[in-house]
Write an enzyme that holds these catalytic residues in place. Structure first.
Site: not given
Length: 309
Positions: A62-64, A125, A127
């Protein structure tokens, strides 16, 4: 200086800086590995956006900030090798504080990357298109991070792009402009204003108030219905198509897998696929064959040492 020696072409970083300074808008295309980067360049894009979201997705995470710095760098190294155009790396928040961020800049510089984009959110962070009211970094802390990156770059032409998340976080135009100006004064070479509104009005309002203080970068993922001409008239320097290659790849792979599974064969999908020979041609297998003939049985007397092929 030897006047007979041919002039060296501009470096990738110099070309990116020229794109940011040009009066016309420039376009970057998202890529997430060496193949997609090569395809983007072959299609005519003058630069590539190494998307954190797309690289994460390609690796199944995941974009985390589940993607590690090493995994990012390993992927970007293949992208640099596969292309000759400038590459801007999505550096998220810099993977930590100023020290993590400046180390990332040095590592990217050694790979030949032209720029890094850092966003003013907290590590790890989230997304920008998930949820609302995402917490922002302290403005002074982020300015220090920008300054540390500029002080650490290996190439004078390397660019640090400051991504402003105030609009995405619901903080409004006034704070977005204030933060952008602070980042510019801290040394950012360009400002990336992000928005998830669908009409593009926030971005156009920001561009009007910003008035070209430094190059402005956008990505119209949610407001793709707004014509590019409107952004060019507003003074936007660079537009990033930030995730379309990855989304197209997900759709295509899903359709192929579902068809093969359902039909127990390739008949339905094979006509829509590129041939294996096309893949060989695109990745220049002929060069490897020629190099194999040249180098696999070297005699030493065929040419002088150090001569090129």
């Amino acid at each position: 200086m030897d006047s007979t020696r041919p002039a060296q072409p501009p470096s990738r970083s110099a070309r990116l800086r020229a794109m940011l300074a040009a009066p016309e808008i420039s376009f970057l295309m998202e890529a997430h590995n060496g193949l997609s980067a090569r395809i983007a360049q072959h299609a005519g894009f003058p630069g590539i956006w190494a998307s954190g979201f797309a690289i994460s997705t390609a690796l199944g995470v995941r974009d985390s900030n589940e993607l590690s710095t090493k995994e990012l760098l390993d992927t970007v190294a293949f992208m640099v090798d596969a292309t000759t155009v400038p590459i801007v790396v999505d550096g998220d928040t810099g993977y930590g504080n100023f020290n993590n961020a400046r180390r990332l800049v040095r590592q990217l510089g050694r790979l030949g990357v032209s720029a890094v984009c850092l966003e003013d959110k907290l590590f790890p962070k989230t997304n920008s298109f998930l949820g609302t009211g995402q917490p922002l970094a302290d403005e002074r802390e982020f300015c220090g991070k920008i300054r540390a990156c500029k002080d650490s770059q290996l190439d004078a032409e390397f660019c640090v792009v400051a991504r402003v998340e105030a609009l995405v976080s619901g903080r409004g135009l006034t704070e977005a402009l204030h933060r952008a100006e602070s980042y510019r004064r801290a040394g950012a070479d360009a400002v990336f204003i992000h928005s998830k509104q669908q009409d593009g009005r926030e971005v156009l309002d920001f561009a009007r108030e910003w008035a070209g203080r430094c190059p402005l970068v956008i990505t119209p993922t949610t407001y793709h219905g707004v014509g590019v001409d409107a952004f060019e008239r507003a003074g936007v320097a660079m537009l990033i198509w930030a995730n379309q290659n990855m989304r197209a790849a997900v759709l295509a792979m899903r359709q192929v897998c579902q068809s093969i599974a359902a039909n127990r064969g390739l008949t339905a999908v094979e006509p829509a696929l590129v041939s294996v020979q096309e893949v060989f041609d695109f990745l220049d297998y002929d060069e490897l064959d020629a190099a194999t003939l040249r180098y696999s049985s070297w005699h030493g007397d065929e040419t002088t040492a150090g001569a090129g092929p």
